[in-house]
Write an enzyme that holds these catalytic residues in place. Structure first.
Site, PDB file in Angstrom:
ATOM      1  N   GLN A   1      -6.309  -1.503   3.288  1.00  0.00           N
ATOM      2  CA  GLN A   1      -5.510  -1.152   4.464  1.00  0.00           C
ATOM      3  C   GLN A   1      -6.165  -0.003   5.212  1.00  0.00           C
ATOM      4  O   GLN A   1      -6.492   1.029   4.631  1.00  0.00           O
ATOM      5  CB  GLN A   1      -4.075  -0.751   4.110  1.00  0.00           C
ATOM      6  CG  GLN A   1      -3.256  -0.536   5.387  1.00  0.00           C
ATOM      7  CD  GLN A   1      -1.834  -0.091   5.160  1.00  0.00           C
ATOM      8  OE1 GLN A   1      -1.608   1.034   4.718  1.00  0.00           O
ATOM      9  NE2 GLN A   1      -0.873  -0.958   5.462  1.00  0.00           N
TER      10      GLN A   1
ATOM     11  N   GLY B   1       7.251  -2.657  -2.927  1.00  0.00           N
ATOM     12  CA  GLY B   1       6.615  -1.350  -3.051  1.00  0.00           C
ATOM     13  C   GLY B   1       7.074  -0.588  -4.268  1.00  0.00           C
ATOM     14  O   GLY B   1       6.576  -0.759  -5.372  1.00  0.00           O
ATOM     15  N   ARG B   2       8.075   0.278  -4.083  1.00  0.00           N
ATOM     16  CA  ARG B   2       8.455   1.223  -5.134  1.00  0.00           C
ATOM     17  C   ARG B   2       8.898   0.545  -6.432  1.00  0.00           C
ATOM     18  O   ARG B   2       8.613   1.039  -7.520  1.00  0.00           O
ATOM     19  CB  ARG B   2       9.550   2.154  -4.604  1.00  0.00           C
ATOM     20  CG  ARG B   2       9.013   3.207  -3.637  1.00  0.00           C
ATOM     21  CD  ARG B   2      10.127   3.907  -2.899  1.00  0.00           C
ATOM     22  NE  ARG B   2      10.748   3.038  -1.905  1.00  0.00           N
ATOM     23  CZ  ARG B   2      11.850   3.332  -1.231  1.00  0.00           C
ATOM     24  NH1 ARG B   2      12.471   4.473  -1.483  1.00  0.00           N
ATOM     25  NH2 ARG B   2      12.333   2.503  -0.332  1.00  0.00           N
TER      26      ARG B   2
ATOM     27  N   CYS C   1       3.293   3.109   9.211  1.00  0.00           N
ATOM     28  CA  CYS C   1       3.488   4.418   8.589  1.00  0.00           C
ATOM     29  C   CYS C   1       4.004   5.424   9.616  1.00  0.00           C
ATOM     30  O   CYS C   1       3.414   5.586  10.689  1.00  0.00           O
ATOM     31  CB  CYS C   1       2.179   4.924   7.987  1.00  0.00           C
ATOM     32  SG  CYS C   1       2.351   6.513   7.148  1.00  0.00           S
TER      33      CYS C   1
ATOM     34  N   GLY D   1      10.459  -4.210   2.253  1.00  0.00           N
ATOM     35  CA  GLY D   1      11.546  -3.260   2.413  1.00  0.00           C
ATOM     36  C   GLY D   1      12.761  -3.606   1.571  1.00  0.00           C
ATOM     37  O   GLY D   1      13.410  -4.624   1.797  1.00  0.00           O
TER      38      GLY D   1
ATOM     39  N   PRO E   1       0.851  -1.196   0.000  1.00  0.00           N
ATOM     40  CA  PRO E   1       0.000   0.000   0.000  1.00  0.00           C
ATOM     41  C   PRO E   1       0.881   1.238   0.000  1.00  0.00           C
ATOM     42  O   PRO E   1       1.759   1.386   0.851  1.00  0.00           O
ATOM     43  CB  PRO E   1      -0.796  -0.134   1.314  1.00  0.00           C
ATOM     44  CG  PRO E   1       0.033  -1.029   2.180  1.00  0.00           C
ATOM     45  CD  PRO E   1       0.785  -1.941   1.264  1.00  0.00           C
ATOM     46  N   MET E   2       0.672   2.127  -0.963  1.00  0.00           N
ATOM     47  CA  MET E   2       1.495   3.336  -1.089  1.00  0.00           C
ATOM     48  C   MET E   2       0.604   4.540  -1.314  1.00  0.00           C
ATOM     49  O   MET E   2      -0.132   4.608  -2.301  1.00  0.00           O
ATOM     50  CB  MET E   2       2.493   3.168  -2.235  1.00  0.00           C
ATOM     51  CG  MET E   2       3.557   2.100  -1.976  1.00  0.00           C
ATOM     52  SD  MET E   2       4.667   1.815  -3.376  1.00  0.00           S
ATOM     53  CE  MET E   2       3.621   0.791  -4.431  1.00  0.00           C
TER      54      MET E   2
END
Length: 339
Positions: free
Chosen positions: A72, A236-237, A102, A214, A19-20
């Site tokens: 989320q 993620g990214r 977060c 991560g 989730p971003m």
């Protein structure tokens, strides 16, 4: 809840897209689903107060094609989170995830996110209340600790609490979060990664489904974590900026199903979705901003990005902009002959 109800989504969680905020909206998720049929997708974090007190139910909008997809939630009040979880489950989400990772100031001021690592008893109460309210699985995403906490001590205690509350699946971002002194962006890069600790948690908690998050930037890295005994990997990214590298081959390489998809075909498959969005009054760039990295590393990628970036924001921009951008990409056959 019978464990076999979770079998399918546990399998999907072998690989998930994190989730971003401002990135994994419904348009992004639809696009990512075309690249991988199996990977578990997550919404941006939605706060429980926004749903329960603010009535912002539009934040739950999603396309049926996105499944399997998880919601989320951010919050710290058990009853409010239970109400928000019920709204999410009623909207059709396959999983409800509680954000305990977060580190942003806004999240801290609401006493949720990574600051909850300091109050595992509260997190357990939240998990229990949410599980009581819904029939779908309730999961947690956390850090290995915050600030001066000692992860070797804090993380096992945290996992003990949420497991006792009925949580069967957790995603661990293998970094501390520093609530003071580092920005959210810095918290994604500066605190050192401790993959070994997460792997030790799987040994200590063999009954928990544990995913690592991560710093993972390739499917090779993801496979290495899985082969070392972890149950899942969250990316993620890299999944956002190089979606073809991560997601286009995920089904065969991670799940052993199907075959890698051609990014060019994905562009064409996005056209009907884009046309529907424009017909409802949407703007082209709301979708294409998520597609800029589709051809990352491929000849013509710069022209693709430039054409989309400049053309999609113009008034009345339509699907033709994607086709103009696609013309910048060299066919793979030409690339292969040149090698």
């Amino acid at each position: 809840m019978p464990e076999d109800k979770f079998t399918s989504i546990h399998n999907s969680a072998r690989l998930s897209v994190a989730p971003m905020m401002d990135w994994t909206d419904r348009h992004c998720r639809y696009f990512h689903r075309l690249l991988s049929s199996e990977t578990l997708l997550y919404t941006e974090m939605v706060t429980a107060p926004a749903l329960v007190r603010g009535g912002a139910l539009h934040l739950l909008d999603h396309d049926p094609a996105e499944h399997p997809v998880a919601l989320q939630l951010g919050g710290s009040d058990p009853q409010e989170l239970a109400q928000a979880a019920k709204l999410g489950a009623d909207a059709g989400y396959d999983e409800i995830n509680l954000n305990c990772g977060c580190p942003s100031d806004r999240v801290q001021s609401g006493t949720f996110g990574a600051v909850l690592m300091k109050d595992p008893a509260r997190v357990a109460n939240c998990v229990a209340a949410m599980r009581e309210a819904v029939d779908v699985e309730v999961t947690v995403k956390c850090r290995i600790g915050v600030d001066a906490q000692e992860p070797e001590e804090v993380l096992p205690a945290f996992l003990d609490h949420i497991r006792a509350a009925g949580c069967q699946r957790v995603t661990i971002h293998a970094r501390k979060a520093w609530l003071q002194g580092l920005s959210p962006k810095e918290n994604r890069d500066i605190p050192p990664l401790d993959y070994d600790l997460v792997h030790r948690m799987k040994t200590a908690f063999p009954d928990l489904h544990i995913s690592i998050n991560g710093g993972v930037t390739s499917l090779d890295q993801a496979r290495a974590h899985l082969e070392a005994g972890l149950d899942g990997v969250m990316i993620g990214r890299a999944a956002y900026h190089q979606p073809a590298d991560i997601l286009a081959a995920a089904d065969p390489q991670i799940f052993g199903t199907g075959q890698a998809v051609d990014p060019v075909e994905i562009v064409h498959k996005m056209l009907p979705y884009i046309e529907n969005h424009l017909a409802e009054g949407g703007r082209l760039h709301q979708i294409t901003r998520h597609m800029l990295g589709l051809f990352a590393g491929r000849p013509g990628a710069r022209g693709w990005r430039r054409t989309l970036s400049e053309g999609a924001v113009r008034d009345h921009a339509g699907p033709e902009v994607l086709l103009q951008a696609l013309a910048c990409i060299e066919p793979l056959a030409q690339v292969d002959r040149a090698v």
